[in-house]
Design a protein around this motif. Structure first.
Motif, short mmCIF file in Angstrom:
data_model
loop_
_atom_site.label_atom_id
_atom_site.label_comp_id
_atom_site.label_asym_id
_atom_site.label_seq_id
_atom_site.Cartn_x
_atom_site.Cartn_y
_atom_site.Cartn_z
N ALA A 89 29.64 43.12 47.84
CA ALA A 89 29.84 42.72 49.24
C ALA A 89 29.80 41.20 49.40
N ALA A 90 29.08 40.51 48.53
CA ALA A 90 28.97 39.05 48.62
C ALA A 90 30.12 38.32 47.94
N LEU A 91 30.95 39.02 47.20
CA LEU A 91 32.10 38.42 46.54
C LEU A 91 33.04 37.86 47.60
N PRO A 92 33.32 36.55 47.59
CA PRO A 92 34.11 35.94 48.66
C PRO A 92 35.48 36.56 48.87
N ASP A 93 36.19 36.88 47.84
CA ASP A 93 37.52 37.46 47.95
C ASP A 93 37.51 38.75 47.13
N GLN A 94 37.54 39.88 47.82
CA GLN A 94 37.40 41.18 47.16
C GLN A 94 38.50 41.45 46.13
N SER A 95 39.61 40.72 46.20
CA SER A 95 40.68 40.93 45.23
C SER A 95 40.47 40.11 43.96
N LYS A 96 39.41 39.30 43.93
CA LYS A 96 39.17 38.44 42.78
C LYS A 96 38.59 39.22 41.60
N ASP A 97 38.51 38.57 40.49
CA ASP A 97 38.05 39.11 39.22
C ASP A 97 36.55 39.44 39.28
N VAL A 98 36.20 40.72 39.29
CA VAL A 98 34.80 41.14 39.37
C VAL A 98 34.00 40.73 38.12
N PRO A 99 34.54 40.86 36.90
CA PRO A 99 33.76 40.37 35.75
C PRO A 99 33.46 38.86 35.84
N ARG A 100 34.39 38.08 36.39
CA ARG A 100 34.12 36.65 36.56
C ARG A 100 32.96 36.46 37.54
N TRP A 101 32.94 37.21 38.62
CA TRP A 101 31.87 37.16 39.60
C TRP A 101 30.53 37.54 38.95
N ALA A 102 30.53 38.61 38.17
CA ALA A 102 29.32 39.06 37.48
C ALA A 102 28.82 37.99 36.52
N THR A 103 29.73 37.33 35.84
CA THR A 103 29.36 36.30 34.87
C THR A 103 28.80 35.07 35.57
N VAL A 129 30.33 30.18 30.27
CA VAL A 129 31.02 29.13 31.04
C VAL A 129 32.43 28.91 30.49
N ALA A 130 32.59 28.91 29.18
CA ALA A 130 33.93 28.77 28.59
C ALA A 130 34.82 29.93 29.03
N TRP A 131 34.25 31.14 29.08
CA TRP A 131 35.01 32.31 29.52
C TRP A 131 35.42 32.15 30.99
N ILE A 132 34.51 31.68 31.82
CA ILE A 132 34.81 31.47 33.24
C ILE A 132 35.87 30.38 33.40
N GLN A 133 35.72 29.28 32.69
CA GLN A 133 36.68 28.17 32.82
C GLN A 133 38.09 28.60 32.40
N ALA A 134 38.18 29.51 31.44
CA ALA A 134 39.50 30.00 31.03
C ALA A 134 40.16 30.81 32.14
N ARG A 135 39.38 31.30 33.09
CA ARG A 135 39.89 32.09 34.21
C ARG A 135 39.75 31.36 35.54
N SER A 136 39.54 30.07 35.46
CA SER A 136 39.28 29.28 36.66
C SER A 136 40.50 29.20 37.56
N ASP A 137 40.23 29.18 38.83
CA ASP A 137 41.25 28.94 39.85
C ASP A 137 40.58 28.18 40.98
N ALA A 158 28.06 21.85 38.75
CA ALA A 158 28.43 21.10 37.55
C ALA A 158 28.18 21.92 36.29
N VAL A 159 27.30 22.91 36.38
CA VAL A 159 27.03 23.80 35.24
C VAL A 159 28.34 24.42 34.76
N PHE A 160 29.27 24.65 35.69
CA PHE A 160 30.54 25.28 35.37
C PHE A 160 31.66 24.26 35.16
N GLY A 161 31.31 23.00 35.07
CA GLY A 161 32.30 21.96 34.84
C GLY A 161 32.99 21.47 36.10
N LEU A 162 32.41 21.76 37.26
CA LEU A 162 32.99 21.29 38.53
C LEU A 162 32.40 19.97 38.95
#
Length: 162
Positions: A89-103, A129-137, A158-162
């Motif tokens: 329910a807290a996922l900002p965009d329900q159509s987004k990648d759920v494993p990315r959200w979990a990670t 973080v490398a896995w998340i960055q590969a799927r970054s948008d 910044a933990v995620f390279g932002l």
């Protein structure tokens, strides 16, 4: 697969190395004769055999997939202290990648709940973080902000390279 006595007969199961190794599965029959009956031999059991008495960090570590991600399931939600439904329910965009959200949730949880054990999870974090960055948008910043709000934490993006 033949394993060295070093891999099989590790003496300190609480070391950061052993916690990181907890995702590997060794069965007793994998031990060779030199190690099979040694009382100091440490046998790592299946990550699915986690018990409630294990530390939340060890439970989280055992749930990380080989690619560095986590799945949003009951086991992860339990470690995070919430239900799968409230996490979704807290996922900002329900159509987004759920494993990315979990990670993202798992990485933020490690920072906010286990910062005193950083040595034990920093390699797992880098892989995640490398896995998340590969799927970054462009929505990554928004997801991190929402995850921080859900976990009641204030981990720097910044933990995620932002």
């Amino acid at each position: 697969m033949m394993l060295s006595p070093f891999q099989l007969c590790l003496h300190d199961s609480s070391s950061p190395y052993m916690i990181a190794m907890s995702s590997y599965l060794f069965e007793p029959e994998d031990c060779d004769d030199r190690c099979a009956y040694d009382s100091d031999c440490f046998t790592v059991m299946s990550a699915r055999d986690t018990s409630p008495s294990e530390s939340p960090l060890l439970q989280l570590v055992s749930l990380q997939k080989a690619d560095g991600s986590w799945e949003l399931d009951e086991a992860l939600a339990s470690v995070l202290g919430m239900s799968v439904q409230s996490a979704l329910a807290a996922l900002p965009d329900q159509s987004k990648d759920v494993p990315r959200w979990a990670t993202i949730l798992a990485v933020l949880w490690m920072h906010s709940s286990s910062c005193d054990q950083r040595e034990e999870w920093e390699l797992l974090e880098r892989k995640a973080v490398a896995w998340i960055q590969a799927r970054s948008d462009p929505s990554l910043g928004e997801c991190i902000k929402a995850a921080n709000a859900l976990l009641k934490s204030s981990v720097d993006p910044a933990v995620f390279g932002l």
